[in-house]
Write an enzyme that holds these catalytic residues in place. Structure first.
Site, short mmCIF file in Angstrom:
data_model
loop_
_atom_site.label_atom_id
_atom_site.label_comp_id
_atom_site.label_asym_id
_atom_site.label_seq_id
_atom_site.Cartn_x
_atom_site.Cartn_y
_atom_site.Cartn_z
N ASP A 129 -6.26 -27.71 -29.72
CA ASP A 129 -5.14 -28.74 -28.79
C ASP A 129 -3.77 -27.84 -28.85
OD1 ASP A 129 -6.98 -30.63 -28.07
OD2 ASP A 129 -6.13 -32.18 -29.37
N ARG A 179 -7.92 -24.92 -21.50
CA ARG A 179 -7.55 -26.43 -20.97
C ARG A 179 -6.35 -26.35 -20.44
NH1 ARG A 179 -7.45 -30.63 -25.40
NH2 ARG A 179 -9.65 -30.55 -25.24
#
Ligand code: FDA
Length: 307
Positions: A129, A179
């Site tokens: 992330d 992402r």
């Protein structure tokens, strides 16, 4: 309101208060799959049964000592064991600050490496992330240093940062798994687009770069992580115009948000992956979700009235 909620997400006092309030804990369950690995595996099974893929995210960030970082790393290894033994198919997502990024890059990299080795052994995939902009360079550097040894690792880029276009160009050249999200942290206007319209325009631009034939030919795979129907429609339209195969990109959403749209995209034949957070350290994650949609504050308060 969003600024206040993001500020409160760092408050130790409110964290402790919120954890003791039953109605807040009930509301949290809308966005967090539970407090244990078993709760999370159960949620994954339910999503898988609807044709939805997942990425499992044990909650926690910014550990303050090496013991806590090692404990968090061990927890990831247990999570991967649980994925392997339960037979569910799931990726995992991790935050480097939970694994000791504040304590040193090499220390953190070693912890991530242990997780990647375990993930490789069970055939899973690990997404790193992206956190606040203070960490962007170091997160990308750690990600890049792991790529020569590990294939099944991906990164996140935030469309609200001005730098992201250059980061995407570099990542597409190396065939990265990226992402793309809008970005969830409070960033100053010298670093990030202050206006939503500019963030959205950046998001569409970067989506097209990730899905382009040149990027895909190098192995780049884009994960379009958003609940915004305009962003989703733009990605679908670009993919249809350029004949992008459905297995060369995917959509991602957060657990509990726009569940109908998640099911719809899966039914349309797109890969739909849901980020499934679980654990006791839900406070900062939950506050960022409230900040994104202050209407959720009413959802929390409505739980006050329920038994
Ligand atoms: P936007 O905020 O414009 O919302 C569009 C619509 O979606 C809203 O109108 C509403 O209907 C719905 N919606 C959005 N948020 C909602 C909420 N909390 N509750 C209810 N409805 C909501 N960020 C980051 O900085 N680093 C990261 O690593 C990640 N990782 C990540 C993974 C995945 C799978 C997703 C989906 C998102 C992230 N994010 C993230 C969070 C991301 O940056 C962003 O903050 C949120 O996704 C909200 O932005 P949207 O793109 O959904 O658009």
């Amino acid at each position: 309101m969003p600024t206040l909620l993001l500020w409160l997400s760092h408050s130790k006092f409110f964290r402790s208060l919120a954890s003791r309030l039953g109605f807040v804990r009930r509301a949290v369950l809308r966005f967090v799959a539970g407090e244990t690995v078993d709760d999370a595996i159960r949620a994954i099974r339910e999503l898988n049964a609807q044709g939805i893929q997942t990425t499992l995210a044990p909650l926690g960030e910014n550990v303050e000592n090496e013991d806590d970082a090692r404990r968090a790393t061990d927890d990831y290894l247990k999570v991967l064991d649980a994925i392997g033994s339960s037979g569910v198919k799931s990726h995992v997502s991790l935050k480097l600050t939970a694994l000791g990024l504040d304590l040193g890059d090499d220390f953190c990299r070693e912890n991530v490496k242990r997780i990647l080795q375990k993930a490789k052994a069970i055939g899973s995939f690990v997404r790193i992330d992206m956190e606040g902009s203070d960490y962007t360079d170091r997160t990308l550097a750690i990600y890049r240093s792991l790529c020569p040894e590990f294939d099944d690792v991906g990164i996140v880029i935030q469309a609200y940062l001005y730098r992201s276009e250059a980061d995407i160009v570099a990542l597409c050249n190396t065939g990265a798994k990226v992402r793309l999200c809008k970005g969830a942290y409070k960033e100053p206007p010298v670093l990030a687009f202050p206006k939503k319209a500019d963030v959205d325009a950046s998001y569409v631009r970067l989506t097209k770069m990730l899905l382009s034939a040149e990027a895909r030919a190098k192995g780049t795979r884009g994960a379009i992580a958003t609940h915004d129907p305009k962003m989703i429609d733009a990605a679908k339209q670009y993919a249809a115009e350029r004949n992008v195969p459905h297995d060369e990109f995917e959509f991602q959403m957060l657990y509990g948000i726009r569940r109908e749209l998640q099911r719809q995209l899966a039914a349309e034949g797109y890969t739909m992956r849901v980020y499934v957070p679980y654990g006791t350290e839900w406070y900062p994650y939950f506050m960022r979700r409230l900040a994104e949609r202050p209407a959720n504050v009413w959802f929390v308060l409505s739980n006050l009235l329920r038994r």
